[in-house]
Write an enzyme that holds these catalytic residues in place. Structure first.
Site, PDB file in Angstrom:
ATOM      1  N   CYS A 113      -5.850  -0.315   6.966  1.00  0.00           N
ATOM      2  CA  CYS A 113      -5.730   0.327   5.652  1.00  0.00           C
ATOM      3  C   CYS A 113      -6.973   1.191   5.361  1.00  0.00           C
ATOM      4  O   CYS A 113      -8.097   0.698   5.375  1.00  0.00           O
ATOM      5  CB  CYS A 113      -5.562  -0.736   4.570  1.00  0.00           C
ATOM      6  SG  CYS A 113      -5.326  -0.026   2.920  1.00  0.00           S
ATOM      7  N   CYS A 135       0.848  -1.192   0.000  1.00  0.00           N
ATOM      8  CA  CYS A 135       0.000   0.000   0.000  1.00  0.00           C
ATOM      9  C   CYS A 135       0.886   1.247   0.000  1.00  0.00           C
ATOM     10  O   CYS A 135       1.995   1.235   0.529  1.00  0.00           O
ATOM     11  CB  CYS A 135      -0.909  -0.002   1.228  1.00  0.00           C
ATOM     12  SG  CYS A 135      -2.047   1.409   1.276  1.00  0.00           S
ATOM     13  N   ASP A 168       0.455   3.753   1.710  1.00  0.00           N
ATOM     14  CA  ASP A 168       0.440   4.309   3.072  1.00  0.00           C
ATOM     15  C   ASP A 168       1.849   4.632   3.569  1.00  0.00           C
ATOM     16  O   ASP A 168       2.733   3.779   3.516  1.00  0.00           O
ATOM     17  CB  ASP A 168      -0.240   3.281   4.009  1.00  0.00           C
ATOM     18  CG  ASP A 168      -0.602   3.887   5.358  1.00  0.00           C
ATOM     19  OD1 ASP A 168       0.314   4.423   6.030  1.00  0.00           O
ATOM     20  OD2 ASP A 168      -1.785   3.846   5.729  1.00  0.00           O
ATOM     21  N   ARG A 200       3.036   4.797   6.339  1.00  0.00           N
ATOM     22  CA  ARG A 200       3.489   4.059   7.525  1.00  0.00           C
ATOM     23  C   ARG A 200       3.980   2.656   7.193  1.00  0.00           C
ATOM     24  O   ARG A 200       4.315   1.889   8.098  1.00  0.00           O
ATOM     25  CB  ARG A 200       2.353   3.989   8.553  1.00  0.00           C
ATOM     26  CG  ARG A 200       1.900   5.356   9.039  1.00  0.00           C
ATOM     27  CD  ARG A 200       0.541   5.291   9.698  1.00  0.00           C
ATOM     28  NE  ARG A 200      -0.513   4.939   8.755  1.00  0.00           N
ATOM     29  CZ  ARG A 200      -1.799   4.805   9.076  1.00  0.00           C
ATOM     30  NH1 ARG A 200      -2.171   4.995  10.321  1.00  0.00           N
ATOM     31  NH2 ARG A 200      -2.695   4.488   8.156  1.00  0.00           N
ATOM     32  N   HIS A 244      -1.951  -4.159   4.873  1.00  0.00           N
ATOM     33  CA  HIS A 244      -1.699  -3.741   6.255  1.00  0.00           C
ATOM     34  C   HIS A 244      -3.018  -3.504   6.972  1.00  0.00           C
ATOM     35  O   HIS A 244      -3.982  -3.015   6.385  1.00  0.00           O
ATOM     36  CB  HIS A 244      -0.810  -2.495   6.308  1.00  0.00           C
ATOM     37  CG  HIS A 244      -1.467  -1.236   5.805  1.00  0.00           C
ATOM     38  ND1 HIS A 244      -1.998  -0.296   6.658  1.00  0.00           N
ATOM     39  CD2 HIS A 244      -1.687  -0.779   4.560  1.00  0.00           C
ATOM     40  CE1 HIS A 244      -2.502   0.692   5.939  1.00  0.00           C
ATOM     41  NE2 HIS A 244      -2.340   0.429   4.663  1.00  0.00           N
TER      42      HIS A 244
HETATM   43 CO    CO Z   1      -3.381   1.159   3.092  1.00  0.00          CO
END
Ligand code: CO
Length: 220
Positions: free
Chosen positions: A103, A44, A46, A48, A100
């Site tokens: 998400c 992803c 993302d 993080r 993750h």
């Molecule tokens: Co995500």
């Protein structure tokens, strides 16, 4: 919260490059000569979930493709080209789809949230929600989001396995194993979803077993 400014990014970059060169003289010139990563990571976008840091891999060790909710669709030339290049030319041995927990893209798909253009992208995850709606309904509401994050990673592995790139690679005897994992923002740990596909054949059984484990996985 970080207050990093653009100027600081360049300062950090120069410090990092100098530190790497001090620790391992010739590191960059060695990488310039060739890249031979053993791994490809589909994750992803993302912020993080940084592929290299959480798996302890260095520059040169992992080929990465990231998008919102780590989705693999056969009409996405970007993702497919990345897979094709890494399998056909870099000869990666393992390809992992890493979802993750927590998400946002998966949550939007689960709850039908309207976020804008991205809704059209997470529609692919919504299809997975619909496909597994019975299973999701059987899971306690507080764990449904986690369960869909796992199911999404599992189904994306199926999409990779069914791609022409993987079918051709396996047909010519190339050894590439696919994996489905899920990363926890809470503790930084990766869960192996046991969606491991070493080649042609057995995909349905592995998929069924992995989905079964989503239904029975204990969560805290
Ligand atoms: Co995500």
């Amino acid at each position: 919260m970080s207050t990093t400014s653009i100027e600081q990014l360049f300062v950090h970059n120069r410090e990092w490059a100098a530190q790497v060169e001090r620790d391992r003289p010739g590191f960059f010139t060695g990488l310039m000569a060739q890249q031979k990563p053993k791994y490809m990571w589909i994750g992803c976008s993302d912020s993080r979930v940084p592929a290299n840091q959480i798996s302890g891999l260095e520059p040169g060790e992992v080929f990465v493709h990231r998008n919102v909710a780590n989705v693999v669709v056969p009409s996405d030339l970007n993702c497919l080209s990345t897979i094709q290049y890494s399998v056909d030319h870099l000869k990666v041995e393992h390809l992992m789809v890493v979802g993750h927990y927590g998400c946002g893209g998966v949550l939007a798909a689960l709850e039908g949230l309207r976020l804008g253009l991205v809704d059209n992208w997470t529609r692919h995850v919504r299809d997975i929600r619909d496909k597994h709606i019975k299973l999701l309904d059987s899971i306690s509401p507080q764990y449904r989001h986690d369960a869909l994050c796992e199911l999404n990673a599992i189904e994306q592995v199926v999409n990779v396995a069914q791609s022409t790139v993987m079918q051709d690679a396996w047909a010519r005897g190339q050894k590439v194993t696919l994996h489905g994992w899920c990363y926890s923002l809470k503790n930084g740990l990766i869960t192996n979803l046991e969606m491991t596909v070493p080649g042609v054949g057995g995909l349905e059984e592995v998929h069924a077993a992995a989905v079964e484990k989503v239904a029975s996985r204990k969560r805290d």
